[in-house]
Design a protein around this motif. Structure first.
Motif, PDB file in Angstrom:
ATOM      1  N   LEU A  40       8.646  19.585  12.481  1.00 14.38           N
ATOM      2  CA  LEU A  40       7.921  18.329  12.278  1.00 14.38           C
ATOM      3  C   LEU A  40       6.645  18.602  11.489  1.00 14.38           C
ATOM      4  O   LEU A  40       6.048  19.667  11.608  1.00 14.38           O
ATOM      5  CB  LEU A  40       7.566  17.693  13.619  1.00 14.38           C
ATOM      6  N   ILE A  41       6.224  17.604  10.714  1.00 10.43           N
ATOM      7  CA  ILE A  41       4.964  17.675   9.976  1.00 10.43           C
ATOM      8  C   ILE A  41       4.131  16.452  10.342  1.00 10.43           C
ATOM      9  O   ILE A  41       4.678  15.356  10.528  1.00 10.43           O
ATOM     10  CB  ILE A  41       5.211  17.763   8.449  1.00 10.43           C
ATOM     11  N   TRP A  42       2.816  16.656  10.476  1.00 18.03           N
ATOM     12  CA  TRP A  42       1.922  15.546  10.785  1.00 18.03           C
ATOM     13  C   TRP A  42       1.742  14.685   9.542  1.00 18.03           C
ATOM     14  O   TRP A  42       1.398  15.166   8.473  1.00 18.03           O
ATOM     15  CB  TRP A  42       0.567  16.049  11.269  1.00 18.03           C
ATOM     16  N   ASP A  43       2.005  13.392   9.690  1.00 16.20           N
ATOM     17  CA  ASP A  43       1.871  12.423   8.610  1.00 16.20           C
ATOM     18  C   ASP A  43       0.554  11.679   8.809  1.00 16.20           C
ATOM     19  O   ASP A  43       0.406  10.941   9.788  1.00 16.20           O
ATOM     20  CB  ASP A  43       3.065  11.460   8.646  1.00 16.20           C
ATOM     21  N   VAL A  44      -0.398  11.864   7.884  1.00 18.72           N
ATOM     22  CA  VAL A  44      -1.717  11.251   8.028  1.00 18.72           C
ATOM     23  C   VAL A  44      -1.679   9.741   7.858  1.00 18.72           C
ATOM     24  O   VAL A  44      -2.577   9.051   8.339  1.00 18.72           O
ATOM     25  CB  VAL A  44      -2.758  11.849   7.050  1.00 18.72           C
ATOM     26  N   LEU A  45      -0.657   9.212   7.177  1.00 18.78           N
ATOM     27  CA  LEU A  45      -0.573   7.764   6.991  1.00 18.78           C
ATOM     28  C   LEU A  45       0.052   7.076   8.196  1.00 18.78           C
ATOM     29  O   LEU A  45      -0.425   6.038   8.646  1.00 18.78           O
ATOM     30  CB  LEU A  45       0.203   7.425   5.721  1.00 18.78           C
ATOM     31  N   ARG A  69       6.951  14.490  -0.200  1.00 18.70           N
ATOM     32  CA  ARG A  69       6.194  13.243  -0.004  1.00 18.70           C
ATOM     33  C   ARG A  69       4.808  13.534   0.586  1.00 18.70           C
ATOM     34  O   ARG A  69       3.805  12.977   0.136  1.00 18.70           O
ATOM     35  CB  ARG A  69       6.968  12.281   0.895  1.00 18.70           C
ATOM     36  N   GLN A  70       4.728  14.411   1.580  1.00 16.86           N
ATOM     37  CA  GLN A  70       3.432  14.720   2.191  1.00 16.86           C
ATOM     38  C   GLN A  70       2.501  15.408   1.195  1.00 16.86           C
ATOM     39  O   GLN A  70       1.298  15.137   1.172  1.00 16.86           O
ATOM     40  CB  GLN A  70       3.624  15.567   3.448  1.00 16.86           C
ATOM     41  N   HIS A  71       3.045  16.265   0.345  1.00 16.63           N
ATOM     42  CA  HIS A  71       2.224  16.886  -0.695  1.00 16.63           C
ATOM     43  C   HIS A  71       1.689  15.829  -1.670  1.00 16.63           C
ATOM     44  O   HIS A  71       0.530  15.886  -2.074  1.00 16.63           O
ATOM     45  CB  HIS A  71       3.029  17.945  -1.457  1.00 16.63           C
ATOM     46  N   VAL A  72       2.542  14.883  -2.055  1.00 16.74           N
ATOM     47  CA  VAL A  72       2.110  13.834  -2.975  1.00 16.74           C
ATOM     48  C   VAL A  72       1.028  12.973  -2.332  1.00 16.74           C
ATOM     49  O   VAL A  72       0.019  12.645  -2.973  1.00 16.74           O
ATOM     50  CB  VAL A  72       3.304  12.972  -3.444  1.00 16.74           C
ATOM     51  N   VAL A  73       1.192  12.609  -1.076  1.00 18.01           N
ATOM     52  CA  VAL A  73       0.179  11.816  -0.363  1.00 18.01           C
ATOM     53  C   VAL A  73      -1.167  12.532  -0.415  1.00 18.01           C
ATOM     54  O   VAL A  73      -2.192  11.941  -0.781  1.00 18.01           O
ATOM     55  CB  VAL A  73       0.612  11.540   1.097  1.00 18.01           C
ATOM     56  N   HIS A  74      -1.183  13.804  -0.068  1.00 13.37           N
ATOM     57  CA  HIS A  74      -2.443  14.553  -0.050  1.00 13.37           C
ATOM     58  C   HIS A  74      -3.003  14.742  -1.459  1.00 13.37           C
ATOM     59  O   HIS A  74      -4.224  14.694  -1.651  1.00 13.37           O
ATOM     60  CB  HIS A  74      -2.258  15.887   0.678  1.00 13.37           C
ATOM     61  N   TYR A  75      -2.142  14.923  -2.446  1.00 16.55           N
ATOM     62  CA  TYR A  75      -2.589  15.027  -3.835  1.00 16.55           C
ATOM     63  C   TYR A  75      -3.280  13.734  -4.275  1.00 16.55           C
ATOM     64  O   TYR A  75      -4.367  13.766  -4.864  1.00 16.55           O
ATOM     65  CB  TYR A  75      -1.393  15.329  -4.741  1.00 16.55           C
ATOM     66  N   LEU A  76      -2.653  12.593  -3.988  1.00 20.08           N
ATOM     67  CA  LEU A  76      -3.242  11.314  -4.389  1.00 20.08           C
ATOM     68  C   LEU A  76      -4.589  11.082  -3.715  1.00 20.08           C
ATOM     69  O   LEU A  76      -5.540  10.628  -4.353  1.00 20.08           O
ATOM     70  CB  LEU A  76      -2.282  10.162  -4.085  1.00 20.08           C
ATOM     71  N   GLY A 112      -6.040   4.066   2.942  1.00 15.87           N
ATOM     72  CA  GLY A 112      -5.660   2.734   3.413  1.00 15.87           C
ATOM     73  C   GLY A 112      -4.869   1.921   2.395  1.00 15.87           C
ATOM     74  O   GLY A 112      -4.316   0.879   2.740  1.00 15.87           O
ATOM     75  N   LEU A 113      -4.808   2.385   1.139  1.00 12.49           N
ATOM     76  CA  LEU A 113      -4.054   1.667   0.118  1.00 12.49           C
ATOM     77  C   LEU A 113      -2.719   2.349  -0.214  1.00 12.49           C
ATOM     78  O   LEU A 113      -2.062   1.991  -1.181  1.00 12.49           O
ATOM     79  CB  LEU A 113      -4.892   1.520  -1.160  1.00 12.49           C
ATOM     80  N   LEU A 114      -2.331   3.317   0.621  1.00 13.15           N
ATOM     81  CA  LEU A 114      -1.043   3.993   0.446  1.00 13.15           C
ATOM     82  C   LEU A 114      -0.069   3.491   1.502  1.00 13.15           C
ATOM     83  O   LEU A 114      -0.413   3.390   2.674  1.00 13.15           O
ATOM     84  CB  LEU A 114      -1.200   5.509   0.549  1.00 13.15           C
ATOM     85  N   THR A 169      11.000   2.024  -0.593  1.00 15.49           N
ATOM     86  CA  THR A 169      10.342   2.913  -1.546  1.00 15.49           C
ATOM     87  C   THR A 169       9.799   4.118  -0.787  1.00 15.49           C
ATOM     88  O   THR A 169       9.478   4.016   0.399  1.00 15.49           O
ATOM     89  CB  THR A 169       9.187   2.191  -2.252  1.00 15.49           C
ATOM     90  N   ASP A 170       9.681   5.246  -1.454  1.00 16.01           N
ATOM     91  CA  ASP A 170       9.108   6.427  -0.809  1.00 16.01           C
ATOM     92  C   ASP A 170       7.621   6.242  -0.559  1.00 16.01           C
ATOM     93  O   ASP A 170       7.115   6.513   0.526  1.00 16.01           O
ATOM     94  CB  ASP A 170       9.335   7.673  -1.671  1.00 16.01           C
ATOM     95  N   LEU A 171       6.914   5.778  -1.578  1.00 19.04           N
ATOM     96  CA  LEU A 171       5.467   5.634  -1.486  1.00 19.04           C
ATOM     97  C   LEU A 171       5.004   4.617  -2.518  1.00 19.04           C
ATOM     98  O   LEU A 171       5.457   4.655  -3.664  1.00 19.04           O
ATOM     99  CB  LEU A 171       4.799   6.992  -1.748  1.00 19.04           C
ATOM    100  N   VAL A 172       4.129   3.718  -2.103  1.00 19.85           N
ATOM    101  CA  VAL A 172       3.509   2.764  -3.025  1.00 19.85           C
ATOM    102  C   VAL A 172       2.002   2.836  -2.799  1.00 19.85           C
ATOM    103  O   VAL A 172       1.535   2.767  -1.661  1.00 19.85           O
ATOM    104  CB  VAL A 172       4.004   1.315  -2.795  1.00 19.85           C
ATOM    105  N   ALA A 173       1.256   2.997  -3.902  1.00 16.77           N
ATOM    106  CA  ALA A 173      -0.199   2.906  -3.849  1.00 16.77           C
ATOM    107  C   ALA A 173      -0.571   1.514  -4.324  1.00 16.77           C
ATOM    108  O   ALA A 173      -0.038   1.022  -5.321  1.00 16.77           O
ATOM    109  CB  ALA A 173      -0.835   3.961  -4.744  1.00 16.77           C
ATOM    110  N   LEU A 174      -1.468   0.882  -3.592  1.00 10.24           N
ATOM    111  CA  LEU A 174      -1.923  -0.464  -3.932  1.00 10.24           C
ATOM    112  C   LEU A 174      -3.269  -0.386  -4.638  1.00 10.24           C
ATOM    113  O   LEU A 174      -4.022   0.578  -4.458  1.00 10.24           O
ATOM    114  CB  LEU A 174      -2.046  -1.304  -2.661  1.00 10.24           C
TER     115      LEU A 174
END
Length: 156
Positions: free
Chosen positions: A21-26, A40-47, A56-58, A73-78
């Motif tokens: 398991l990996i901790w998901d910050v979102l 996906r977790q790497h992309v979240v942290h990169y963004l 809060g906009l991911l 969708t995998d990930l949407v940034a607003l």
């Protein structure tokens, strides 16, 4: 886990029975760390860390309807107004970013309407700015930092 072509981050892995398991910050919980989730977790942290996107906009695995079928969708940034800004399609590192992957993301984006599109398998990354009015796109060298500047005005 496989090293990726994204900046490393202080990930938190734990074992639960047979699952890593990996901790998901979102989502604020542990999720199964599949190869796609690792990307996906790497992309979240990169963004968040390197491109300045507010956490809060991911939005992860946002549901939408295409041809009367439910998709995610995998990930949407607003953007600051809550409108889709960046649609991210993540694949496992073993899955090449092919024309079929690009078509899947473009199809999803017909209903999402994000002006930026990112396709990644953690090793290869492709980012485009989409111009819906002109029905065109321009490949970008990198994901624009937040806040994203509007595209330059078209002459004419």
């Amino acid at each position: 886990m496989q090293a990726l072509n994204l900046p490393p981050f202080a990930h938190k892995l734990t074992q639960s029975g047979p699952n890593l398991l990996i901790w998901d910050v979102l989502r604020r919980r542990h999720v199964v760390c599949t190869p796609e989730e690792w990307v996906r977790q790497h992309v979240v942290h990169y963004l968040i860390t390197h491109r300045g996107y507010p956490r809060g906009l991911l939005s992860l695995e946002r549901g939408h309807t295409y041809n009367q079928r439910r998709k995610r969708t995998d990930l949407v940034a607003l953007d600051a107004e809550g409108q889709p800004l960046l649609l991210v399609e993540c694949k496992a590192p073993a899955v090449p970013i092919s024309a079929a992957v690009a078509q899947q993301a473009a199809t999803y984006n017909q209903t999402i309407g994000a002006p930026l599109l990112l396709l990644t398998n953690g090793l290869d990354h492709y980012c485009w700015r989409v111009d819906f009015a002109a029905r065109s796109n321009v490949r970008l060298a990198e994901v624009p930092a937040f806040p994203v500047a509007p595209p330059p005005a078209r002459p004419g």
